[in-house]
Scaffold this motif. Structure first.
Motif, PDB file in Angstrom:
ATOM      1  N   LEU A 126       0.829  -1.204   0.000  1.00 26.55           N
ATOM      2  CA  LEU A 126       0.000   0.000   0.000  1.00 26.55           C
ATOM      3  C   LEU A 126       0.865   1.257   0.000  1.00 26.55           C
ATOM      4  N   ALA A 127       1.926   1.234   0.805  1.00 31.83           N
ATOM      5  CA  ALA A 127       2.788   2.413   0.912  1.00 31.83           C
ATOM      6  C   ALA A 127       3.510   2.713  -0.386  1.00 31.83           C
ATOM      7  N   HIS A 128       3.776   1.687  -1.172  1.00 31.12           N
ATOM      8  CA  HIS A 128       4.521   1.867  -2.422  1.00 31.12           C
ATOM      9  C   HIS A 128       3.631   1.758  -3.653  1.00 31.12           C
ATOM     10  N   ASP A 129       2.306   1.759  -3.409  1.00 29.06           N
ATOM     11  CA  ASP A 129       1.350   1.695  -4.518  1.00 29.06           C
ATOM     12  C   ASP A 129       1.651   0.507  -5.433  1.00 29.06           C
ATOM     13  N   PHE A 130       1.972  -0.622  -4.805  1.00 31.61           N
ATOM     14  CA  PHE A 130       2.287  -1.831  -5.569  1.00 31.61           C
ATOM     15  C   PHE A 130       1.105  -2.790  -5.496  1.00 31.61           C
ATOM     16  N   HIS A 131       0.664  -3.245  -6.656  1.00 31.82           N
ATOM     17  CA  HIS A 131      -0.463  -4.171  -6.740  1.00 31.82           C
ATOM     18  C   HIS A 131       0.014  -5.487  -7.345  1.00 31.82           C
ATOM     19  N   ALA A 185      19.010 -14.376  -8.161  1.00 30.27           N
ATOM     20  CA  ALA A 185      17.552 -14.284  -8.216  1.00 30.27           C
ATOM     21  C   ALA A 185      17.119 -13.630  -9.520  1.00 30.27           C
ATOM     22  N   VAL A 186      16.211 -14.277 -10.230  1.00 33.55           N
ATOM     23  CA  VAL A 186      15.720 -13.784 -11.512  1.00 33.55           C
ATOM     24  C   VAL A 186      14.288 -13.288 -11.330  1.00 33.55           C
ATOM     25  N   GLU A 187      14.078 -11.998 -11.532  1.00 33.53           N
ATOM     26  CA  GLU A 187      12.764 -11.391 -11.308  1.00 33.53           C
ATOM     27  C   GLU A 187      12.302 -10.644 -12.552  1.00 33.53           C
ATOM     28  N   LYS A 188      11.106 -10.979 -13.020  1.00 36.26           N
ATOM     29  CA  LYS A 188      10.557 -10.355 -14.221  1.00 36.26           C
ATOM     30  C   LYS A 188       9.976  -8.974 -13.941  1.00 36.26           C
ATOM     31  N   ASP A 189       9.353  -8.801 -12.773  1.00 36.57           N
ATOM     32  CA  ASP A 189       8.724  -7.529 -12.440  1.00 36.57           C
ATOM     33  C   ASP A 189       9.812  -6.497 -12.151  1.00 36.57           C
ATOM     34  N   PRO A 190       9.908  -5.415 -12.929  1.00 42.50           N
ATOM     35  CA  PRO A 190      10.997  -4.444 -12.741  1.00 42.50           C
ATOM     36  C   PRO A 190      10.941  -3.737 -11.390  1.00 42.50           C
ATOM     37  N   VAL A 191       9.750  -3.521 -10.864  1.00 41.69           N
ATOM     38  CA  VAL A 191       9.622  -2.855  -9.565  1.00 41.69           C
ATOM     39  C   VAL A 191      10.226  -3.727  -8.465  1.00 41.69           C
ATOM     40  N   LEU A 192       9.875  -5.008  -8.477  1.00 36.04           N
ATOM     41  CA  LEU A 192      10.388  -5.920  -7.457  1.00 36.04           C
ATOM     42  C   LEU A 192      11.878  -6.188  -7.653  1.00 36.04           C
ATOM     43  N   ALA A 193      12.310  -6.278  -8.893  1.00 38.16           N
ATOM     44  CA  ALA A 193      13.732  -6.513  -9.164  1.00 38.16           C
ATOM     45  C   ALA A 193      14.575  -5.359  -8.653  1.00 38.16           C
ATOM     46  N   ASP A 194      14.086  -4.138  -8.846  1.00 41.23           N
ATOM     47  CA  ASP A 194      14.858  -2.958  -8.442  1.00 41.23           C
ATOM     48  C   ASP A 194      14.921  -2.792  -6.922  1.00 41.23           C
ATOM     49  N   ARG A 195      13.921  -3.287  -6.201  1.00 38.18           N
ATOM     50  CA  ARG A 195      13.879  -3.087  -4.756  1.00 38.18           C
ATOM     51  C   ARG A 195      14.558  -4.203  -3.972  1.00 38.18           C
ATOM     52  N   LEU A 196      14.759  -5.385  -4.591  1.00 37.60           N
ATOM     53  CA  LEU A 196      15.118  -6.586  -3.831  1.00 37.60           C
ATOM     54  C   LEU A 196      16.410  -6.424  -3.035  1.00 37.60           C
ATOM     55  N   ALA A 197      17.489  -6.052  -3.697  1.00 41.76           N
ATOM     56  CA  ALA A 197      18.782  -5.974  -3.009  1.00 41.76           C
ATOM     57  C   ALA A 197      18.751  -4.956  -1.875  1.00 41.76           C
ATOM     58  N   GLU A 198      18.210  -3.776  -2.146  1.00 44.10           N
ATOM     59  CA  GLU A 198      18.169  -2.725  -1.128  1.00 44.10           C
ATOM     60  C   GLU A 198      17.290  -3.132   0.046  1.00 44.10           C
ATOM     61  N   ALA A 199      16.169  -3.790  -0.251  1.00 45.23           N
ATOM     62  CA  ALA A 199      15.255  -4.217   0.813  1.00 45.23           C
ATOM     63  C   ALA A 199      15.913  -5.232   1.742  1.00 45.23           C
ATOM     64  N   LEU A 200      16.855  -6.006   1.206  1.00 46.78           N
ATOM     65  CA  LEU A 200      17.569  -6.997   2.011  1.00 46.78           C
ATOM     66  C   LEU A 200      18.917  -6.469   2.494  1.00 46.78           C
ATOM     67  N   GLU A 201      19.097  -5.143   2.430  1.00 45.95           N
ATOM     68  CA  GLU A 201      20.291  -4.444   2.908  1.00 45.95           C
ATOM     69  C   GLU A 201      21.539  -4.777   2.095  1.00 45.95           C
ATOM     70  N   ASN A 202      21.337  -4.943   0.794  1.00 50.59           N
ATOM     71  CA  ASN A 202      22.434  -5.117  -0.173  1.00 50.59           C
ATOM     72  C   ASN A 202      23.445  -6.193   0.232  1.00 50.59           C
ATOM     73  N   GLY A 213      10.100 -12.325  -5.907  1.00 48.94           N
ATOM     74  CA  GLY A 213       9.029 -11.479  -5.378  1.00 48.94           C
ATOM     75  C   GLY A 213       9.549 -10.471  -4.381  1.00 48.94           C
ATOM     76  N   LEU A 214       8.985 -10.489  -3.178  1.00 52.31           N
ATOM     77  CA  LEU A 214       9.413  -9.564  -2.133  1.00 52.31           C
ATOM     78  C   LEU A 214      10.680 -10.034  -1.426  1.00 52.31           C
ATOM     79  N   GLY A 215      11.072 -11.293  -1.643  1.00 53.91           N
ATOM     80  CA  GLY A 215      12.358 -11.753  -1.127  1.00 53.91           C
ATOM     81  C   GLY A 215      12.323 -12.629   0.099  1.00 53.91           C
ATOM     82  N   VAL A 216      11.163 -13.195   0.440  1.00 54.75           N
ATOM     83  CA  VAL A 216      11.102 -14.019   1.648  1.00 54.75           C
ATOM     84  C   VAL A 216      11.990 -15.255   1.543  1.00 54.75           C
ATOM     85  N   LEU A 217      11.959 -15.923   0.410  1.00 58.37           N
ATOM     86  CA  LEU A 217      12.800 -17.102   0.211  1.00 58.37           C
ATOM     87  C   LEU A 217      14.257 -16.694  -0.006  1.00 58.37           C
TER      88      LEU A 217
END
Length: 284
Positions: A14-19, A78-95, A61-65
């Motif tokens: 919701l905070a990132h307007d991601f559906h 990790a291979v991610e098709k969604d560009p939004v999720l691909a761009d956020r993954l490393a930073e969200a897991l603290e690089n 996806g969001l990176g739980v696994l």
């Protein structure tokens, strides 16, 4: 963010307007027990090795696994098709230094051979394309048959643990005579022993899918490593043709070549291999 917390996952979206995208099969795992079952089934080195064990993940996806694999000391690609999720993954897991994110379609990468060479694959596969991606990765073994002892090719994983729709898991594991026996199972079992690990309820995902999923484990058995490249091509061709006409008897499908009243789902893989070799000998 706790990636197994439904409320925190929803808040982030919701905070990132991601559906979540149904077309991409985005159903995020939010159950800790299911997550641990997947990681445990992968038989990852314990304690972790140095250098870290390389693992391929499709659809993080969001990176739980992804996070779980990294915590167990793996080097994750990790291979991610969604560009939004691909761009956020490393930073969200603290690089983390042991994470490589590849943005793009895993099916295209699999066909091109860009995902070859990983000894282990662990993934929550996207619903829509998961089976095609898995079979494409498995088929890389056919290329190993074309390599020589002087220049061997390592193409496919030795251990694959995936979370897929339950009906897909049942098809992959189905034995001869089963109503769910189909092309996916025959092709997977050519080089892998397939084991159902555990069911995962639909409530363990967000958004909640309409049906449940199952953790399935594939371990390469090497029993058919001596099959030639030509045998493998013919094996896939005749099994594909047979299952496209699964209600017909094999003698009717392969008129003039095979005399049999059996139907495609009744044959074990050893029977298909024997049939393949017989046809190749006839045409030699």
């Amino acid at each position: 963010m706790n990636l197994t917390s439904p409320s925190q996952v929803k808040e982030w979206c919701l905070a990132h307007d991601f559906h979540p995208n149904k077309v991409l099969g985005q159903n995020f795992l939010i159950d800790k027990n299911a997550l641990d079952a997947i990681l445990d089934a992968a038989d990852l080195p314990s304690p972790p090795t140095e250098p870290p064990a390389p693992v391929l993940e499709v659809g993080p996806g969001l990176g739980v696994l992804t996070e779980g694999l990294l915590q167990r000391g793996c080097a994750v690609t990790a291979v991610e098709k969604d560009p939004v999720l691909a761009d956020r993954l490393a930073e969200a897991l603290e690089n983390p230094p042991n994470l490589t994110v590849i943005k793009g379609d895993a099916l295209d990468f699999a066909k091109d051979g860009a995902l070859a060479g990983f000894p282990t694959m662990v993934s929550n596969l996207p619903y829509q394309a998961g089976t095609r991606i898995l079979l494409e990765l498995i088929r890389r073994i056919d290329l190993e048959a074309e390599s020589s002892a002087e220049a061997p090719q390592r193409q496919a994983a030795d251990t694959i643990v995936v979370l897929v729709q339950t009906e897909v898991a049942e098809r992959l594991a189905a034995g001869p005579g089963s109503k769910t026996r189909g092309l996916a199972g025959v092709w997977a079992q050519l080089d892998y022993d397939v084991q159902i690990v555990r069911a995962v309820k639909a409530s363990c995902f967000w958004p909640r899918p309409e049906i449940g999923s199952t953790v399935v484990k594939l371990v390469r058995h090497h029993r058919n490593d001596t099959l030639s490249a030509g045998d493998r091509v013919l094996f896939r061709r005749i099994t594909k043709q047979a299952f496209e006409h699964r209600r017909k008897q094999l003698g009717s499908i392969f008129k003039g070549y095979i005399q049999s009243t059996a139907r495609a789902e009744e044959l074990a893989n050893d029977d298909w291999i024997a049939l393949t070799k017989g046809l190749n000998d006839e045409n030699a």
